[in-house]
Design an enzyme around this catalytic site. Sequence first.
Site, short mmCIF file in Angstrom:
data_model
loop_
_atom_site.label_atom_id
_atom_site.label_comp_id
_atom_site.label_asym_id
_atom_site.label_seq_id
_atom_site.Cartn_x
_atom_site.Cartn_y
_atom_site.Cartn_z
N HIS A 176 0.81 -1.22 0.00
CA HIS A 176 0.00 0.00 0.00
C HIS A 176 0.85 1.27 0.00
CE1 HIS A 176 -4.09 -1.72 0.74
NE2 HIS A 176 -3.33 -2.78 0.98
N ASP A 388 3.54 9.40 -1.07
CA ASP A 388 2.38 8.63 -0.63
C ASP A 388 2.19 7.48 -1.60
OD1 ASP A 388 0.22 8.21 1.10
OD2 ASP A 388 -0.43 10.29 0.96
C1 GDG Z 1 -2.09 4.06 3.33
C2 GDG Z 1 -1.03 4.69 2.39
C3 GDG Z 1 -2.69 4.58 0.52
C4 GDG Z 1 -8.97 10.57 7.33
N1 GDG Z 1 -9.42 11.37 8.30
C5 GDG Z 1 -10.55 10.84 8.78
C6 GDG Z 1 -10.81 9.68 8.05
N2 GDG Z 1 -9.82 9.54 7.17
C7 GDG Z 1 -9.70 8.43 6.20
C8 GDG Z 1 -9.85 8.96 4.80
C9 GDG Z 1 -9.05 7.95 3.98
C10 GDG Z 1 -8.03 7.40 4.98
O1 GDG Z 1 -8.40 7.86 6.27
C11 GDG Z 1 -6.63 7.92 4.69
O2 GDG Z 1 -6.15 7.25 3.57
P1 GDG Z 1 -4.87 7.74 2.75
O3 GDG Z 1 -4.78 6.94 1.50
O4 GDG Z 1 -5.00 9.19 2.45
O5 GDG Z 1 -3.60 7.54 3.69
P2 GDG Z 1 -3.00 6.38 4.70
O6 GDG Z 1 -3.83 6.25 5.89
O7 GDG Z 1 -1.59 6.79 4.95
O8 GDG Z 1 -3.05 5.00 3.86
C12 GDG Z 1 -1.71 5.48 1.28
C13 GDG Z 1 -3.61 3.84 1.48
O9 GDG Z 1 -2.88 3.16 2.50
C14 GDG Z 1 -4.47 2.82 0.73
O10 GDG Z 1 -3.70 1.92 0.00
O11 GDG Z 1 -3.46 5.41 -0.33
O12 GDG Z 1 -0.75 5.99 0.39
O13 GDG Z 1 -0.13 5.53 3.13
O14 GDG Z 1 -9.89 6.90 3.55
O15 GDG Z 1 -11.21 9.00 4.49
N3 GDG Z 1 -11.90 8.93 8.25
C15 GDG Z 1 -12.77 9.33 9.21
N4 GDG Z 1 -12.55 10.44 9.98
C16 GDG Z 1 -11.46 11.21 9.81
O16 GDG Z 1 -11.28 12.20 10.53
N5 GDG Z 1 -13.90 8.63 9.40
#
Ligand code: GDG
Length: 504
Positions: A176, A388
Amino acid sequence: MKTHTDNKAGNYKRLVIVSNRLPIYLEKTNEKYEIRQGSGGLVTALAPVLRNRGGLWIGCSLSTDFENFDSLFRDAQKNIGYNLKPVVLTSEEIKKYYYGFANEIIWPLFHDLQSRCNFDPDYWTTYQEVNKKFAHVVFQNTKKDDYIWVHDYHLMNIAQELKTLESSQKIGFFLHIPFPPLDIFLKLPWRLELLRALLEFDLIGFQTMRDRRNFIQCVRTLIKDVAIFGKGQVITIQSRDRKIKVGSFPISIDYKFFSEQTETKEVADCAWYIHENIGDRQIILGVDRLDYTKGILERLKAFEKALIKYPDLKGKVIFIQIVVPSRVDIPEYQLLRTEIEQMVGNINGRFTKYGWVPVQYIFRSINRYELIAHYRTAEIALITPLKDGMNLVAKEYCACSKENGVVILSEFAGASAQLQKGAIMVNPYDVETIADALYHGYTMPKQERQIRMKKLRQGIKRHDIFWWVESYIQAAFTEKLYNFPVLEDYDFATPAKSLNDMET
Ligand code: GDG
């Protein structure tokens, strides 16, 4: 309802997902505990496949340290419709495998931040032991015709451990986070062992062509007698007598769910409330887990720069930065929080006027309605990770935004390859250019905003999370790999700057 993968790849009986954590959490309502299924994109996409095939998910459990855990766990399995198998780790193992090897070595190294790594040899030893422990649980709970799909950097050694147990199932892996360039990967003291361990999987999936290219270069450099052939989304490595498929599978979101949620009353009310308190100013939105890879400090500097360089932004924009607490037991993350809060304080101290506070800072997780309402109502999303794997926030924003939302996106987010044609692309280290991009976004005419957002949405809708699962499973079972399309790469040489640069 979409058709799911399992209809197409009929060769396996059951899907077994293996990840560091089980996709469940504990909720207390009316003094009673209940175990619930998580609501992230990965679970949403995989749950139907797991249910249809009587699937199994293996991962570390929640704390089992409360009354009735076993019966709650049994009920949870019944409710969610597939089986869960917990792997129990000691606190010493969690310390060295999770906080140590995964978070102090692989996480910074794979995000190109090698100076943050602590290459403690004990961490590597425990990482191998924990992967062996996971492999035993997988071995004891699977059958010959199961397909095993392992997720992420915590478990890169599992296939190798399974082979020593003489397991014969097909086993795939998906990373990921990014895979680093050769020069950076070479710093890892256990680089050869790790690469060899990865080559024991039958299919290795990366988020982007960038990551796959980096991986292939490391393989070519460190491992003798490999041949690489094929082209397109999935290629093949021949190593000794084994053929390993290596592909790029950009993860996505449940586009339909997010866009439909914007129509709900809860989201509409919340979005109205947010903007009501802000007047006719434009909202610039940042949403991130607390992490040094997300570029939050650089982003705040860029916002400050924009206020200095473009004084007409003063009083006209509000920057809402949501930071979700994460890894809060690690001192490095506590320090990052302090630095962010100091910088927010400095900016607000310097620029606040009666009736206008430039940065609204939220340090907590907000519920899904609130999150979607923020996406819905913000005019500009400022998404500038230093690196990322993908960045789902960028895709979620597009699915929820009004048709005139603007995306400012880091060139080093995996999402850049797919979103480059509609977003304003920036180097997240280049504070000056991000400030210019903010002004560009703020002044962008409505028609251009709409054309860009339409383009962004179309791509995400077509390549949603269900497409992602389907293409991975298909790749796992398809021999004729030339059927897969070539995916786009991010184009550093000619990034689209204005509407005229984009094919419409
Ligand atoms: C890893 C990789 C890759 C955020 N704030 C709240 C909340 N979120 C949710 C978002 C989103 C998730 O968290 C964050 O996903 P990201 O992809 O931006 O980042 P990572 O957590 O670092 O994820 C990344 C991912 O895995 C998938 O393969 O894209 O590169 O680092 O879904 O919606 N959700 C809630 N409240 C919040 O305040 N409910």
